[in-house]
Design a protein around this motif. Structure first.
Motif, PDB file in Angstrom:
ATOM      1  N   ASN A  86     -53.505  27.857  19.968  1.00 18.29           N
ATOM      2  CA  ASN A  86     -53.654  27.069  18.341  1.00 18.29           C
ATOM      3  C   ASN A  86     -52.680  27.037  18.028  1.00 18.29           C
ATOM      4  OD1 ASN A  86     -54.883  26.181  15.988  1.00 18.29           O
ATOM      5  ND2 ASN A  86     -56.327  27.268  15.725  1.00 18.29           N
ATOM      6  N   PRO A  87     -52.013  25.665  18.150  1.00 18.51           N
ATOM      7  CA  PRO A  87     -50.544  24.890  17.290  1.00 18.51           C
ATOM      8  C   PRO A  87     -51.008  25.795  15.818  1.00 18.51           C
ATOM      9  CG  PRO A  87     -52.589  22.954  18.590  1.00 18.51           C
ATOM     10  CD  PRO A  87     -52.898  23.768  18.838  1.00 18.51           C
ATOM     11  N   ASN A  88     -52.120  26.150  15.138  1.00 18.89           N
ATOM     12  CA  ASN A  88     -52.246  25.507  13.754  1.00 18.89           C
ATOM     13  C   ASN A  88     -52.120  27.412  13.300  1.00 18.89           C
ATOM     14  OD1 ASN A  88     -52.619  23.094  13.331  1.00 18.89           O
ATOM     15  ND2 ASN A  88     -55.031  22.551  13.250  1.00 18.89           N
ATOM     16  N   GLU A  89     -51.717  28.387  14.325  1.00 19.29           N
ATOM     17  CA  GLU A  89     -51.796  29.310  14.358  1.00 19.29           C
ATOM     18  C   GLU A  89     -50.360  30.013  14.099  1.00 19.29           C
ATOM     19  OE1 GLU A  89     -54.504  31.922  13.697  1.00 19.29           O
ATOM     20  OE2 GLU A  89     -55.578  30.168  13.246  1.00 19.29           O
ATOM     21  N   PRO A  90     -49.948  31.147  13.881  1.00 20.00           N
ATOM     22  CA  PRO A  90     -48.595  31.525  13.892  1.00 20.00           C
ATOM     23  C   PRO A  90     -48.409  31.932  15.589  1.00 20.00           C
ATOM     24  CG  PRO A  90     -50.115  33.269  11.653  1.00 20.00           C
ATOM     25  CD  PRO A  90     -50.487  31.543  12.450  1.00 20.00           C
ATOM     26  N   ALA A  91     -47.567  32.392  15.714  1.00 21.10           N
ATOM     27  CA  ALA A  91     -46.718  32.114  17.890  1.00 21.10           C
ATOM     28  C   ALA A  91     -47.669  31.782  18.689  1.00 21.10           C
ATOM     29  CB  ALA A  91     -46.534  33.722  17.492  1.00 21.10           C
ATOM     30  N   TYR A  92     -48.229  30.581  18.107  1.00 24.24           N
ATOM     31  CA  TYR A  92     -48.466  28.932  18.977  1.00 24.24           C
ATOM     32  C   TYR A  92     -47.474  29.052  20.455  1.00 24.24           C
ATOM     33  CZ  TYR A  92     -48.968  24.856  20.797  1.00 24.24           C
ATOM     34  OH  TYR A  92     -49.904  24.191  21.949  1.00 24.24           O
ATOM     35  N   GLY A  93     -48.133  29.667  21.276  1.00 26.44           N
ATOM     36  CA  GLY A  93     -47.625  29.368  22.266  1.00 26.44           C
ATOM     37  C   GLY A  93     -47.151  30.839  22.993  1.00 26.44           C
ATOM     38  N   ALA A  94     -47.595  31.860  22.253  1.00 23.24           N
ATOM     39  CA  ALA A  94     -46.915  33.434  22.723  1.00 23.24           C
ATOM     40  C   ALA A  94     -48.420  33.779  23.449  1.00 23.24           C
ATOM     41  CB  ALA A  94     -46.341  34.207  21.427  1.00 23.24           C
ATOM     42  N   SER A  95     -47.944  35.410  23.874  1.00 22.83           N
ATOM     43  CA  SER A  95     -49.162  36.129  23.810  1.00 22.83           C
ATOM     44  C   SER A  95     -49.654  37.013  22.862  1.00 22.83           C
ATOM     45  CB  SER A  95     -48.920  36.826  24.892  1.00 22.83           C
ATOM     46  OG  SER A  95     -47.916  37.354  25.665  1.00 22.83           O
ATOM     47  N   GLU A  96     -50.487  37.294  22.942  1.00 21.32           N
ATOM     48  CA  GLU A  96     -50.946  37.985  21.976  1.00 21.32           C
ATOM     49  C   GLU A  96     -50.384  39.529  22.883  1.00 21.32           C
ATOM     50  OE1 GLU A  96     -52.824  38.008  19.464  1.00 21.32           O
ATOM     51  OE2 GLU A  96     -53.634  36.333  19.776  1.00 21.32           O
ATOM     52  N   ARG A  97     -50.420  40.555  21.567  1.00 23.55           N
ATOM     53  CA  ARG A  97     -50.103  42.301  22.342  1.00 23.55           C
ATOM     54  C   ARG A  97     -50.773  42.821  22.724  1.00 23.55           C
ATOM     55  NH1 ARG A  97     -45.752  45.608  21.037  1.00 23.55           N
ATOM     56  NH2 ARG A  97     -44.432  43.836  20.465  1.00 23.55           N
ATOM     57  N   ALA A  98     -51.340  42.956  24.064  1.00 25.41           N
ATOM     58  CA  ALA A  98     -52.634  43.396  24.208  1.00 25.41           C
ATOM     59  C   ALA A  98     -51.435  44.266  26.076  1.00 25.41           C
ATOM     60  CB  ALA A  98     -53.418  42.047  25.227  1.00 25.41           C
ATOM     61  N   LEU A  99     -52.849  45.214  26.041  1.00 26.14           N
ATOM     62  CA  LEU A  99     -52.361  45.762  27.156  1.00 26.14           C
ATOM     63  C   LEU A  99     -53.696  46.141  28.297  1.00 26.14           C
ATOM     64  CD1 LEU A  99     -51.242  49.368  24.846  1.00 26.14           C
ATOM     65  CD2 LEU A  99     -50.018  47.864  26.547  1.00 26.14           C
ATOM     66  N   PHE A 100     -53.407  46.065  29.460  1.00 24.86           N
ATOM     67  CA  PHE A 100     -55.009  46.044  30.963  1.00 24.86           C
ATOM     68  C   PHE A 100     -54.617  46.720  31.335  1.00 24.86           C
ATOM     69  CE2 PHE A 100     -54.355  41.671  29.295  1.00 24.86           C
ATOM     70  CZ  PHE A 100     -55.897  40.992  28.597  1.00 24.86           C
ATOM     71  N   ILE A 101     -55.576  47.154  31.854  1.00 23.96           N
ATOM     72  CA  ILE A 101     -56.012  48.508  32.831  1.00 23.96           C
ATOM     73  C   ILE A 101     -56.862  47.869  33.858  1.00 23.96           C
ATOM     74  CG2 ILE A 101     -56.359  50.824  33.721  1.00 23.96           C
ATOM     75  CD1 ILE A 101     -55.823  51.958  30.767  1.00 23.96           C
ATOM     76  N   ILE A 102     -55.874  47.509  34.559  1.00 20.55           N
ATOM     77  CA  ILE A 102     -56.934  46.833  36.386  1.00 20.55           C
ATOM     78  C   ILE A 102     -56.350  47.968  37.618  1.00 20.55           C
ATOM     79  CG2 ILE A 102     -56.575  45.054  37.739  1.00 20.55           C
ATOM     80  CD1 ILE A 102     -54.542  43.384  35.216  1.00 20.55           C
ATOM     81  N   ASP A 103     -57.608  47.891  37.975  1.00 22.37           N
ATOM     82  CA  ASP A 103     -57.893  49.490  39.648  1.00 22.37           C
ATOM     83  C   ASP A 103     -57.178  48.814  40.267  1.00 22.37           C
ATOM     84  OD1 ASP A 103     -60.348  47.936  39.996  1.00 22.37           O
ATOM     85  OD2 ASP A 103     -61.481  49.527  39.703  1.00 22.37           O
ATOM     86  N   LYS A 104     -56.694  49.108  41.556  1.00 13.85           N
ATOM     87  CA  LYS A 104     -56.563  48.617  43.123  1.00 13.85           C
ATOM     88  C   LYS A 104     -57.745  47.618  43.516  1.00 13.85           C
ATOM     89  CE  LYS A 104     -54.041  53.002  43.477  1.00 13.85           C
ATOM     90  NZ  LYS A 104     -53.068  54.076  44.704  1.00 13.85           N
ATOM     91  N   GLU A 105     -58.339  47.223  42.548  1.00 10.78           N
ATOM     92  CA  GLU A 105     -59.407  46.777  43.353  1.00 10.78           C
ATOM     93  C   GLU A 105     -59.374  45.782  42.218  1.00 10.78           C
ATOM     94  OE1 GLU A 105     -60.801  50.099  43.269  1.00 10.78           O
ATOM     95  OE2 GLU A 105     -59.684  50.386  45.376  1.00 10.78           O
ATOM     96  N   GLY A 106     -58.686  45.482  41.562  1.00 14.61           N
ATOM     97  CA  GLY A 106     -58.249  44.146  40.256  1.00 14.61           C
ATOM     98  C   GLY A 106     -59.230  43.649  39.524  1.00 14.61           C
TER      99      GLY A 106
END
Length: 111
Positions: free
Chosen positions: A63-83
């Motif tokens: 959203n170009p009207n939001e702060p930090a447009y074009g950046a990614s959120e601070r996020a953590l993902f745990i993905i298993d070996k099967e994806g």
């Protein structure tokens, strides 16, 4: 992210690969790593096409009207070996969950 470096051996005990991803360029990643004394886990530059990985995981700020447009959120993902995504945590940019929370989740997933 330096806290992941500090606990890297503990992540490895859980057969886990730590990977950092941001929409910053490779030169930016290199400068950041140098500024903190280096890291030993891989970093992925999601720079071009801009934010494609972040967009695929639903964490690109589009959203170009939001702060930090074009950046990614601070996020953590745990993905298993099967994806399969087993855990998602999206949190304010200035915060990071304690690694113990991640180790608790890894223990539950591996039991």
């Amino acid at each position: 992210m330096p806290s992941y470096e500090d606990d890297l051996s503990r992540f490895e005990e859980h057969d886990t690969q730590v990977l950092g991803i941001s929409v910053d360029s490779i030169p930016s990643h290199e400068a950041w790593q140098k500024s903190i004394g280096g890291i030993s886990y891989p970093l992925c530059s999601d720079f071009y096409p801009h934010g494609e990985v972040s967009k695929a995981f639903g964490v690109l700020r589009e959203n170009p009207n939001e702060p930090a447009y074009g950046a990614s959120e601070r996020a953590l993902f745990i993905i298993d070996k099967e994806g399969i995504v087993r855990f998602i945590d999206v949190h304010p940019i200035a915060e990071q969950p304690d690694n113990e929370e991640l180790f608790d989740i890894l223990r539950k997933l591996n039991s």
